[in-house]
Design an enzyme around this catalytic site. Structure first.
Site, short mmCIF file in Angstrom:
data_model
loop_
_atom_site.label_atom_id
_atom_site.label_comp_id
_atom_site.label_asym_id
_atom_site.label_seq_id
_atom_site.Cartn_x
_atom_site.Cartn_y
_atom_site.Cartn_z
N ASP A 45 0.65 -7.21 -37.48
CA ASP A 45 2.26 -7.38 -37.78
C ASP A 45 2.62 -5.31 -38.10
O ASP A 45 3.80 -5.28 -38.39
CB ASP A 45 3.41 -8.28 -38.23
CG ASP A 45 3.50 -9.27 -36.89
OD1 ASP A 45 2.98 -8.59 -36.05
OD2 ASP A 45 4.39 -9.84 -37.33
N PHE A 60 11.94 -11.05 -45.69
CA PHE A 60 13.07 -11.09 -45.48
C PHE A 60 13.59 -12.21 -46.25
O PHE A 60 15.45 -11.84 -46.50
CB PHE A 60 13.47 -11.95 -44.15
CG PHE A 60 12.83 -10.45 -42.51
CD1 PHE A 60 13.05 -9.37 -42.21
CD2 PHE A 60 11.98 -11.24 -41.64
CE1 PHE A 60 12.01 -8.38 -41.84
CE2 PHE A 60 11.51 -10.45 -40.56
CZ PHE A 60 10.69 -8.91 -40.95
N SER A 99 7.59 -20.22 -36.54
CA SER A 99 6.17 -19.99 -37.80
C SER A 99 6.62 -20.50 -38.43
O SER A 99 5.19 -20.45 -39.13
CB SER A 99 6.28 -18.19 -37.44
OG SER A 99 6.88 -17.88 -36.19
N ARG A 118 1.28 -22.63 -44.49
CA ARG A 118 2.54 -22.30 -44.43
C ARG A 118 3.15 -24.23 -43.21
O ARG A 118 3.91 -24.63 -42.82
CB ARG A 118 2.80 -21.22 -43.49
CG ARG A 118 1.73 -21.86 -42.29
CD ARG A 118 2.63 -19.78 -41.08
NE ARG A 118 0.99 -19.63 -40.29
CZ ARG A 118 1.31 -19.62 -39.27
NH1 ARG A 118 2.36 -19.44 -38.27
NH2 ARG A 118 0.12 -19.15 -38.14
N HIS A 120 4.39 -16.06 -44.75
CA HIS A 120 4.38 -14.70 -44.46
C HIS A 120 4.24 -13.56 -45.07
O HIS A 120 4.79 -13.09 -44.59
CB HIS A 120 4.94 -14.29 -42.86
CG HIS A 120 4.87 -14.89 -41.76
ND1 HIS A 120 4.45 -16.02 -41.50
CD2 HIS A 120 3.72 -13.89 -40.29
CE1 HIS A 120 4.59 -16.73 -40.45
NE2 HIS A 120 3.26 -15.37 -39.84
N GLU A 122 19.38 -14.09 -42.74
CA GLU A 122 19.03 -14.69 -43.78
C GLU A 122 19.64 -14.51 -45.02
O GLU A 122 19.66 -15.44 -46.04
CB GLU A 122 17.77 -13.88 -43.77
CG GLU A 122 16.58 -13.27 -43.25
CD GLU A 122 16.82 -12.85 -41.68
OE1 GLU A 122 17.89 -11.82 -41.64
OE2 GLU A 122 15.93 -12.82 -40.76
N ARG A 177 0.71 -17.36 -43.57
CA ARG A 177 0.07 -17.29 -42.28
C ARG A 177 -1.05 -17.53 -42.28
O ARG A 177 -1.27 -18.52 -41.56
CB ARG A 177 1.03 -15.85 -41.68
CG ARG A 177 0.22 -15.81 -40.22
CD ARG A 177 0.24 -15.05 -40.09
NE ARG A 177 0.06 -14.62 -37.72
CZ ARG A 177 -0.64 -13.82 -37.53
NH1 ARG A 177 -2.02 -13.24 -38.92
NH2 ARG A 177 -1.24 -14.03 -36.47
C1 LIG Z 1 15.72 -9.29 -40.82
C2 LIG Z 1 14.45 -9.67 -39.60
N1 LIG Z 1 14.42 -11.01 -39.59
C3 LIG Z 1 13.28 -12.21 -38.62
C4 LIG Z 1 12.70 -10.93 -38.19
C5 LIG Z 1 11.67 -11.71 -36.80
N2 LIG Z 1 12.03 -11.32 -35.50
C6 LIG Z 1 11.17 -10.80 -35.08
S1 LIG Z 1 11.99 -10.38 -33.32
C7 LIG Z 1 12.75 -11.98 -33.52
C8 LIG Z 1 14.22 -12.46 -32.37
C9 LIG Z 1 14.53 -10.76 -31.63
O1 LIG Z 1 15.44 -11.20 -30.39
P1 LIG Z 1 16.31 -10.06 -29.79
O2 LIG Z 1 17.37 -9.41 -30.96
O3 LIG Z 1 17.12 -11.19 -28.78
O4 LIG Z 1 15.18 -9.40 -29.28
P2 LIG Z 1 14.08 -9.57 -28.03
O5 LIG Z 1 15.17 -10.87 -26.78
O6 LIG Z 1 14.74 -8.19 -27.31
O7 LIG Z 1 12.84 -9.44 -28.15
C10 LIG Z 1 12.60 -12.11 -35.18
C11 LIG Z 1 13.96 -13.30 -34.97
C12 LIG Z 1 12.94 -10.05 -38.02
N3 LIG Z 1 12.10 -8.42 -37.45
N4 LIG Z 1 13.71 -9.02 -38.66
#
Ligand SMILES: Cc1ncc(C[n+]2csc(CCOP(=O)(O)OP(=O)(O)O)c2C)c(N)n1
Ligand SMILES: [Mg+2]
Lengths: 313, 283
Positions: free
Chosen positions: A114, A80, A34, A7, A106, A55, A164
């Site tokens: 994870d 995703f 990432s 990556r 990843h 996505e 990753r």
């Molecule tokens: C479909 C999908 N895309 C990307 C991710 C990667 N990801 C994990 S947490 C996150 C950010 C989440 O932000 P938010 O919903 O505001 O959560 P919080 O601030 O409460 O942690 C992302 C992009 C994922 N888990 N699922």
């Protein structure tokens, strides 16, 4: 494992391509740190677009940029970027043969802690079946750079599978990726190990283990899974008479299936698959998971012995 | 519904915060920011009487359901489930390790009390709607609660589900938004502005409530009001601080998905300890 992760090549190579004058743009979905597209974003802020956690919109937007004449790279995680946006990839990107280059990171079990929801093991299968989609699975950082470069310069859709975790170096800096060409990394007579991605290093290590047991293994990097270098793989199979396919992916639909299809039609020989055996991943440390799912060098050597043992004498 | 005891909920939330920090530290990876921002919300659900549930019977048919749509905040759910007695606290230190019942993201096949596996954002509200439809078909009075991140609202599926819930008058669904203003690549407003969340849900036909997401009394009041709504789904938009309770994590994107060092863990636990009134926690 050691070495740089595939990556890490992503953002850097996009910057290089832009410097060279190629009209690249990048779209990511809240994972630019990432995936390392953030590096491209800081060098070329006006050519980077963050769609947020969306996505499907990432692929659709990249498709539009491609229609507008750009070479559009997309990020996010493999799970995703492929599964969530499959119809966008099929019906928009591939059906229209657009210059969209998916290079999600990843992939595989080495995502680690994870867990299974994030360890994509079906992406090669999903992408390989799409008409016009080229599927490249680079073995190390230098191969990843080369794969990204060749995808940028070749028209049409590409899937470049990045990881990753750090992986051992296989290729020198400046290595050039040839689409549809497999690289014979080590000559052998008793068995052929065909691998992709980080399994190339495991196959090379397995070849060492086999040497100690007096078995000579040929190791082939089939990073270009589609188009596959059927000629090289079939010729090697004809020579050694036994083949093992090795991938950090499900044994269903990926490199193992592609090689089985090629051998079945061209050069049937005893054949074994090393890969994840139709289960989801699980939380754990990357190296530990390679052992757990039977993807370590020792498992490859074991599979090689099995394939050799099945030769008709 | 059990009676609401503010001191108890606060003490539970503090213990959960300590468990969150410690389990992520021992795992060496995980998501502290969004787990800590949701601690008071989840504590109110499990210990404030909002959820009708029985830890001894995770599959009791009359239980209320909780769907953690923002699955990366698994530690806050695990902390609540362990505290409630769904499984032994000993499991907490196995988080994210090979063979653990506590996966990096919630896995309903491994963890008692987890209704459905999540981790791919944007899918929980659809699942909650489906559960709610099933409960309605079975004439069950049980309710479904779904916790979403604010960044998560960028997923189109959330709005497909929002439209569906209103169209089908799913008054047994209450969504809760952990509105901490941050996602991974930065502030939601910088990455992709979600706009006016209240007005968006309202335009989609939802009953909208707001609460301070770190005030259990306010949260329970809004949840109670939401539960009394007839003929429409409800959402409680909770204003929160990502990393809440650990001074050096508060309000910082950087702490979305990384583990604290040994020293940072000590400091965090010292800070949290001042919030824990052990006399209030029935062990
Ligand atoms: C479909 C999908 N895309 C990307 C991710 C990667 N990801 C994990 S947490 C996150 C950010 C989440 O932000 P938010 O919903 O505001 O959560 P919080 O601030 O409460 O942690 C992302 C992009 C994922 N888990 N699922
Ligand atoms: Mg957020």
């Amino acid at each position: 494992m050691s070495g740089r992760a595939t990556r890490e090549a992503f953002g850097e190579t996009l910057v290089e391509l832009a410097v060279e004058g190629i009209d690249v743009v990048a779209v990511d979905a809240d994972l630019s740190k990432s995936t390392t597209t953030a590096k491209f974003a800081s060098a070329y802020p006006d050519r980077f677009f963050n769609v947020g956690i969306a996505e499907q919109n990432m692929i659709g937007t990249a498709a539009g940029l491609a229609v507008a004449g750009k070479v559009a790279f997309t990020g996010s995680f493999a799970v995703f970027a492929t599964g969530r946006a499959y119809d966008q990839i099929r019906n928009t990107v591939c059906y229209s043969e657009l210059d969209v280059k998916l290079a999600p990171t990843h992939s595989g079990v080495t995502v680690g802690p994870d867990g299974g929801s994030h360890q994509m093991l079906e992406d090669i299968a999903l992408m390989r079946v799409l008409p016009g989609m080229r599927v490249l699975v680079p073995a190390d950082y230098n191969a990843a750079k080369a794969a990204i470069r060749v995808a940028a310069k070749t028209p049409g859709p590409f899937y470049i599978r990045l990881g990753r975790a750090g992986v051992p170096q296989v290729y020198e800096d400046g290595f050039e990726f040839e689409i549809g060409r497999a690289n014979v990394l080590r000559d052998g007579w008793d068995v052929t190990l065909v691998a992709c991605g980080l399994m190339v290093s495991q196959a090379l290590a397995a070849a060492e283990i086999l040497t100690e047991a007096g078995i000579s293994a040929e190791v082939i990097d089939a990073a270009s899974i589609k188009p596959l270098d059927v000629e090289t793989i079939a010729a090697s199979a004809a020579k050694t008479g036994a083949v093992v396919a090795c991938e950090e992916h499900s044994i269903i639909g990926g490199l193992g299936s592609a090689v089985a299809e090629a051998l079945g039609e061209n050069q049937p020989v005893p054949f074994r698959r090393v890969g994840v055996r139709d289960v989801f991943g699980t939380s754990g440390d990357g190296d530990e998971l390679l052992e757990h799912f039977g993807l370590a060098a020792g498992h490859v050597a074991e599979a090689a012995r099995g394939a050799i043992g099945a030769k008709v004498r | 519904m059990a009676a609401f005891d503010l001191k108890l909920v606060q003490a539970k939330a503090a213990r959960m915060r300590r468990d969150i920090v410690e389990m992520i530290a021992s795992a060496g990876s995980g998501h502290p920011g969004g787990s800590l921002s949701a601690a008071d919300i989840v504590a109110t659900l499990y210990f404030g009487g909002a959820l009708t549930h029985d830890p001894a019977r995770p599959d009791w048919s009359e239980r209320d359901r909780f769907v953690l749509s923002k699955g990366h905040a698994a530690p806050v759910l695990y902390a609540a489930l362990a505290e409630a007695g769904y499984f032994s606290r000993d499991h907490l230190k196995t988080l994210r390790k090979l063979g653990s019942i506590l996966q990096g993201h919630p896995d309903c096949k491994k963890t008692p009390g987890v209704e459905v596996s999540t981790g791919s954002l944007g899918q929980g509200l659809s699942i909650a709607n489906g559960i709610a439809l099933g409960l309605r078909l079975d004439h069950s009075p049980a309710r479904v609660y779904c916790l979403l991140g604010d960044g998560e609202l960028q997923e189109g599926q959330v709005w497909e589900a929002a439209m569906f819930a209103a169209h089908n008058n799913l008054s047994n669904v209450t969504a809760i938004v952990d509105h901490n203003g941050l996602q991974i690549d930065g502030a939601c407003d910088d990455v992709l502005s979600v706009g006016d969340i209240d007005r968006k849900f309202s335009a989609f036909g939802w009953q909208v409530f707001e609460a301070d997401g770190h005030d259990p009394s306010a949260i329970i009041d809004r949840l109670d009001e939401a539960a009394s709504i007839k003929g429409a789904p409800s959402v409680v938009v909770c204003r929160t601080v990502k990393g809440k309770g650990v001074s050096f994590m508060e309000g910082l994107c950087d702490w979305h998905g990384k583990a604290p060092s040994a020293e940072q863990t000590v400091q965090a636990c010292d800070e949290i300890a001042t919030l824990i009134d052990e006399s209030e926690v029935a062990l």
